[in-house]
Scaffold this motif. Structure first.
Motif, PDB file in Angstrom:
ATOM      1  N   LEU A 201      77.706  57.182  -7.209  1.00 40.95           N
ATOM      2  CA  LEU A 201      77.683  58.109  -8.318  1.00 40.95           C
ATOM      3  C   LEU A 201      78.566  59.229  -7.550  1.00 40.95           C
ATOM      4  O   LEU A 201      78.021  59.784  -6.353  1.00 40.95           O
ATOM      5  N   LEU A 202      79.269  59.802  -8.315  1.00 44.07           N
ATOM      6  CA  LEU A 202      80.127  61.050  -8.013  1.00 44.07           C
ATOM      7  C   LEU A 202      79.642  62.184  -8.689  1.00 44.07           C
ATOM      8  O   LEU A 202      79.520  62.180  -9.857  1.00 44.07           O
ATOM      9  N   PHE A 203      79.230  63.315  -7.799  1.00 39.32           N
ATOM     10  CA  PHE A 203      78.784  64.535  -8.471  1.00 39.32           C
ATOM     11  C   PHE A 203      79.802  65.575  -8.662  1.00 39.32           C
ATOM     12  O   PHE A 203      80.158  66.089  -7.382  1.00 39.32           O
ATOM     13  N   LEU A 204      80.419  65.950  -9.667  1.00 39.78           N
ATOM     14  CA  LEU A 204      81.724  66.573  -9.767  1.00 39.78           C
ATOM     15  C   LEU A 204      81.641  67.779 -10.676  1.00 39.78           C
ATOM     16  O   LEU A 204      80.797  67.978 -11.407  1.00 39.78           O
ATOM     17  N   PRO A 205      82.769  68.686 -10.709  1.00 37.80           N
ATOM     18  CA  PRO A 205      82.588  69.805 -11.498  1.00 37.80           C
ATOM     19  C   PRO A 205      82.399  69.161 -12.964  1.00 37.80           C
ATOM     20  O   PRO A 205      83.217  68.215 -13.355  1.00 37.80           O
ATOM     21  N   ARG A 206      81.935  70.031 -13.812  1.00 36.33           N
ATOM     22  CA  ARG A 206      81.578  69.887 -15.155  1.00 36.33           C
ATOM     23  C   ARG A 206      82.780  69.586 -16.112  1.00 36.33           C
ATOM     24  O   ARG A 206      82.718  68.981 -16.938  1.00 36.33           O
ATOM     25  N   THR A 207      84.033  70.226 -15.522  1.00 38.45           N
ATOM     26  CA  THR A 207      85.341  70.176 -16.220  1.00 38.45           C
ATOM     27  C   THR A 207      86.352  69.124 -15.898  1.00 38.45           C
ATOM     28  O   THR A 207      87.279  68.905 -16.415  1.00 38.45           O
ATOM     29  N   SER A 208      85.784  68.066 -15.031  1.00 37.94           N
ATOM     30  CA  SER A 208      86.612  67.152 -14.454  1.00 37.94           C
ATOM     31  C   SER A 208      87.260  66.318 -15.564  1.00 37.94           C
ATOM     32  O   SER A 208      86.602  65.841 -16.566  1.00 37.94           O
ATOM     33  N   ASP A 209      88.540  65.813 -15.222  1.00 33.28           N
ATOM     34  CA  ASP A 209      88.985  65.006 -16.373  1.00 33.28           C
ATOM     35  C   ASP A 209      88.480  63.633 -16.298  1.00 33.28           C
ATOM     36  O   ASP A 209      88.672  62.783 -15.653  1.00 33.28           O
ATOM     37  N   LEU A 210      88.073  63.577 -17.559  1.00 29.87           N
ATOM     38  CA  LEU A 210      87.409  62.184 -17.876  1.00 29.87           C
ATOM     39  C   LEU A 210      88.461  60.979 -18.039  1.00 29.87           C
ATOM     40  O   LEU A 210      88.099  59.908 -17.420  1.00 29.87           O
ATOM     41  N   ARG A 211      89.494  61.389 -18.189  1.00 29.42           N
ATOM     42  CA  ARG A 211      90.421  60.026 -17.977  1.00 29.42           C
ATOM     43  C   ARG A 211      90.845  59.732 -16.712  1.00 29.42           C
ATOM     44  O   ARG A 211      91.042  58.599 -16.726  1.00 29.42           O
ATOM     45  N   GLN A 212      90.765  60.590 -15.765  1.00 23.29           N
ATOM     46  CA  GLN A 212      91.004  60.181 -14.310  1.00 23.29           C
ATOM     47  C   GLN A 212      89.921  59.299 -13.891  1.00 23.29           C
ATOM     48  O   GLN A 212      90.049  58.435 -13.188  1.00 23.29           O
ATOM     49  N   LEU A 213      88.589  59.821 -14.318  1.00 25.15           N
ATOM     50  CA  LEU A 213      87.469  59.023 -13.962  1.00 25.15           C
ATOM     51  C   LEU A 213      87.539  57.566 -14.599  1.00 25.15           C
ATOM     52  O   LEU A 213      86.906  56.716 -14.117  1.00 25.15           O
ATOM     53  N   ALA A 214      87.788  57.366 -16.011  1.00 24.48           N
ATOM     54  CA  ALA A 214      87.898  56.272 -16.784  1.00 24.48           C
ATOM     55  C   ALA A 214      88.650  55.117 -15.981  1.00 24.48           C
ATOM     56  O   ALA A 214      88.307  54.113 -15.789  1.00 24.48           O
TER      57      ALA A 214
END
Length: 250
Positions: A201-214
């Motif tokens: 589980l990564l705890f990250l900034p709220r505006t993190s790029d979801l495409r990068q995470l996917a």
């Protein structure tokens, strides 16, 4: 590597009692101290740098509560950036885990975390503290556990990772969508490269790029993203990423 003993609080550890004592750049965090640690007045200590990265207590409790529902095969949770102890304390108090291993690189911050766990009444045996670099620790976990004290050795099939890394980098607090390749001092590639074998589980900034995470999802799997809010505003997101090791064993 060995478990850390109980470290003494140093001159870098502070329990500020009034705004007049607080450096200007952390005064806004001090004003939120009871949402960061509800028991702040009972003797919580922080280094000045720790104020920038600590997870607010309601969010830490929410994360710990959500992880109760993870598969029961997971018995060990490793908190890779323990900081002043907010998440580790909540993980231990959830009583979900047989073992919580909490790693912190800065000795003064670790001393604060140990103190804060005691303030919250956490059983000392519930958290194994490590003073060291989390990437070095994981390298030994994956490649040479003989170099770890027996209390730090884990069964990889029973282990899950939690990482709340520093969020520094251009645009983290201002960009509409934050490019995680620019996060400092550790970017998304470095973090996932170290963690990808295990569920994490990564705890990250709220505006993190979801495409990068996917793109981090193993084939046939998906990344689950949760926005964590307080008082109607998003504060951060959590990305739950399946590990390649568990995919291979499926």
């Amino acid at each position: 590597m060995e478990p850390a003993p109980r470290l003494e609080l140093t001159d870098a550890c502070h329990h500020y009692e009034g705004r007049h004592e607080v450096p200007w750049d952390i005064q806004k965090y001090f004003s939120q101290r009871y949402s960061i640690f509800s028991m702040y007045d009972e003797g919580v200590y922080m280094t000045d740098d720790a104020w920038f990265g600590v997870t607010p207590e309601p969010i830490a409790v929410t994360i710990a509560t959500e992880l109760i529902d993870t598969p029961k095969r997971f018995k060990v949770l490793i908190d890779l950036f323990a900081g002043a102890g907010g998440n580790s304390i909540s993980f231990a108090m959830s009583e979900r885990w047989d073992r919580v291993i909490a790693i912190e690189k800065d000795a003064a911050t670790l001393a604060c975390a140990q103190n804060n766990a005691a303030v919250y009444g956490v059983d000392p045996s519930s958290i194994t503290w490590v003073h060291g670099d989390s990437f070095e620790f994981l390298d030994k976990v994956f490649n040479n556990q003989d170099e770890l004290h027996e209390d730090l050795r884990v069964n990889l099939d029973e282990t899950m990772l939690f990482a709340s890394p520093p969020w520094g980098g251009p645009g983290y607090s201002t960009d509409k969508i934050f490019d995680l390749t620019q996060m400092q001092p550790y970017n998304l590639e470095q973090l996932h490269g170290a963690y990808k074998e295990l569920d994490h589980l990564l705890f990250l900034p709220r505006t993190s790029d979801l495409r990068q995470l996917a793109k981090l999802a193993p084939p046939g799997e998906k990344v689950e993203v949760v926005q964590y809010c307080m008082e109607g505003a998003s504060k951060a997101l959590g990305a739950y990423i399946p590990g390649l090791r568990n995919k291979a064993k499926a």
